[in-house]
Design a protein around this motif. Structure first.
Motif, short mmCIF file in Angstrom:
data_model
loop_
_atom_site.label_atom_id
_atom_site.label_comp_id
_atom_site.label_asym_id
_atom_site.label_seq_id
_atom_site.Cartn_x
_atom_site.Cartn_y
_atom_site.Cartn_z
N ALA A 196 41.85 51.12 30.83
CA ALA A 196 41.45 49.71 30.77
C ALA A 196 42.64 48.80 31.05
O ALA A 196 42.50 47.77 31.75
N GLU A 197 43.80 49.13 30.53
CA GLU A 197 44.99 48.31 30.78
C GLU A 197 45.35 48.29 32.26
O GLU A 197 45.69 47.23 32.81
N ALA A 198 45.26 49.43 32.92
CA ALA A 198 45.58 49.50 34.35
C ALA A 198 44.55 48.73 35.18
O ALA A 198 44.90 48.03 36.15
N ALA A 199 43.27 48.84 34.81
CA ALA A 199 42.24 48.10 35.54
C ALA A 199 42.39 46.60 35.37
O ALA A 199 42.29 45.83 36.33
N GLU A 200 42.67 46.15 34.14
CA GLU A 200 42.86 44.72 33.89
C GLU A 200 44.07 44.19 34.64
O GLU A 200 44.07 43.05 35.14
N ALA A 201 45.11 45.02 34.79
CA ALA A 201 46.33 44.59 35.49
C ALA A 201 46.09 44.34 36.97
O ALA A 201 46.92 43.68 37.63
#
Length: 427
Positions: free
Chosen positions: A312-317
């Motif tokens: 999720a953190e990578a997608a949001e970034a």
């Protein structure tokens, strides 16, 4: 009523062709249709579907015809009555058969399945399972049913791999072979219709989830697609086609603005929000991750056992417009990872106009591959049928980013957009 697998309506011909067909032939032994229920608040501003326009015209396009309807639970009036019940009760229409697509006429079957042929207990009409049938085989079904006009009324969700539009295509083609006419009753594209998005199918990858080269998110209504199919792909043997337009719908409208009731078009598309995300997250059918089937928010959550918050953190970034990605946990009750706690991502669309579901789906594929060591494609490379070629799969495997992958399909999308523009019916 009981019906079968994905069907496709093959339609070709010129809009309005049925207007010259015979005199009104009332079906025997039926009383006039019941009066509609009281209109809801705000009804004056809502969209009027193709069925409503057909009814307002006294069913003139069906006058003197033996009618068969291709539909499912979404074929309803503005006051939530089913059109099969309404047409059967109206002496002006000679309705003689019903045909079911994937999931069936009553919508009870899961993905890739249909309902058995039978007889509708409400009307006594024969119901034919047409899922997976096409060409002369489907033409023979139409002939055996004793119809001369095929009416199509199903709510689409706007994605190339959602099979109802290929049911339309197959029915159009079969109707042309059998010498039948086709009437398409239009409904809104719940994801809007401002633009097309995503890769265009390459013919070598044609299948039941994509017969012809259109964009993954086509941005068209079913009537517009019928015109495109007839003009571009069925031109060698076009069907006698009549499209009945909506009123009040604009391309920048999403379903919530239509004023129409929502009926899930298939068991795993429960809400318009699901339909908005579907064109992007359904690509996870081609992976070993869950696309959220077996949860209350299918296609709005994706994940797998063993995934953690890094995805999720990578997608949001990525900073993709119109959507936020947040950590999610869920336990599917069926399909992949049944009874297993899955980590993953929830999509929250905060700006529908800016949101591109296809880029969001590609972004999730790219980041899943980078952050979860267990990521894998289905061994049959189903992802290639979903995306329309092997390009997305190979580029993700090579470490390409979202913009690089999108640039790869840009030229094909531009060509499709030019063709698409010739068949659009609404501002």
């Amino acid at each position: 009523m009981m019906l079968s697998r994905r069907g496709l309506l093959g339609l070709a011909g010129t809009t309005g062709a049925l207007g010259t067909l015979g005199a009104v032939g009332a079906a025997p032994g039926r009383a006039p249709a019941p009066a509609p229920r009281p209109a809801s608040a705000g009804a004056a501003d809502r969209v009027r579907t193709g069925f409503e326009q057909l009814a307002a015209d006294g069913y003139a396009a069906l006058a003197g015809r033996r009618v068969g309807v291709v539909t499912n639970p979404t074929g309803i009036t503005a006051d939530a009555r089913h059109l099969v019940d309404v047409l059967h009760a109206d002496a002006r229409v000679n309705l003689v058969a019903v045909f079911g697509p994937e999931h069936g006429f009553r919508g009870t079957a899961q993905a890739g399945d249909s309902e058995a042929a039978g007889r509708d207990p409400a009307t006594g009409l024969p119901v034919y399972d047409t899922y997976g049938q096409s060409g002369q085989k489907l033409a023979d079904v139409f002939t055996a049913a004793g119809i001369d006009t095929v009416v199509f009324d199903i709510q689409d969700v706007g994605a190339r791999f959602y099979t109802y539009i290929w049911t339309l295509y197959d029915c159009m083609r079969a109707a042309a072979l059998a010498g039948k006419a086709v009437v398409v009753l239009d409904r809104p594209n719940p994801a809007g219709g401002v633009r097309a998005a995503g890769p265009v199918l390459e013919p070598a990858y044609a299948s039941g989830v994509g017969r012809e080269p259109i964009a993954l998110a086509h941005g068209m209504t079913v009537a517009e697609l019928a015109l495109l199919f007839n003009g571009e792909f069925l031109a060698a043997q076009p069907v006698e086609l009549h499209t009945v337009r909506m009123t009040g719908w604009r391309r920048d409208s999403f379903f919530g603005a239509t004023g129409l009731p929502w009926v899930p078009p298939s068991p795993n598309v429960p809400t318009p929000d699901t339909a908005l995300a579907y064109a992007g997250t359904c690509v996870f059918e081609g992976t070993n991750l869950s696309e959220g089937r077996g949860t209350t928010t299918p296609f709005e959550v994706v994940g797998a056992e063993g995934v953690d918050r890094r995805w999720a953190e990578a997608a949001e970034a990525l900073g993709l417009p119109g959507v936020w990605f947040r950590e999610a946990w869920f336990t599917p009750t069926f399909s992949k990872f049944t009874g297993k706690v899955c980590g993953g991502v929830r999509l929250i669309v905060h700006d529908r106009a800016a949101f591109d579901p296809v880029r969001a789906g590609i972004g999730l594929l790219v980041t899943a591959k980078r952050t979860w060591s267990g990521f894998a494609w289905r061994t049959d490379h189903w992802i290639d049928q979903l995306t329309g070629s092997d390009r997305v799969r190979k580029m993700v495997d090579a470490g390409a980013g979202v913009e690089e992958i999108a640039a790869d399909w840009a030229a094909g999308l531009e060509r499709f957009a030019a063709v698409r523009g010739r068949y659009l019916l609404y501002p």
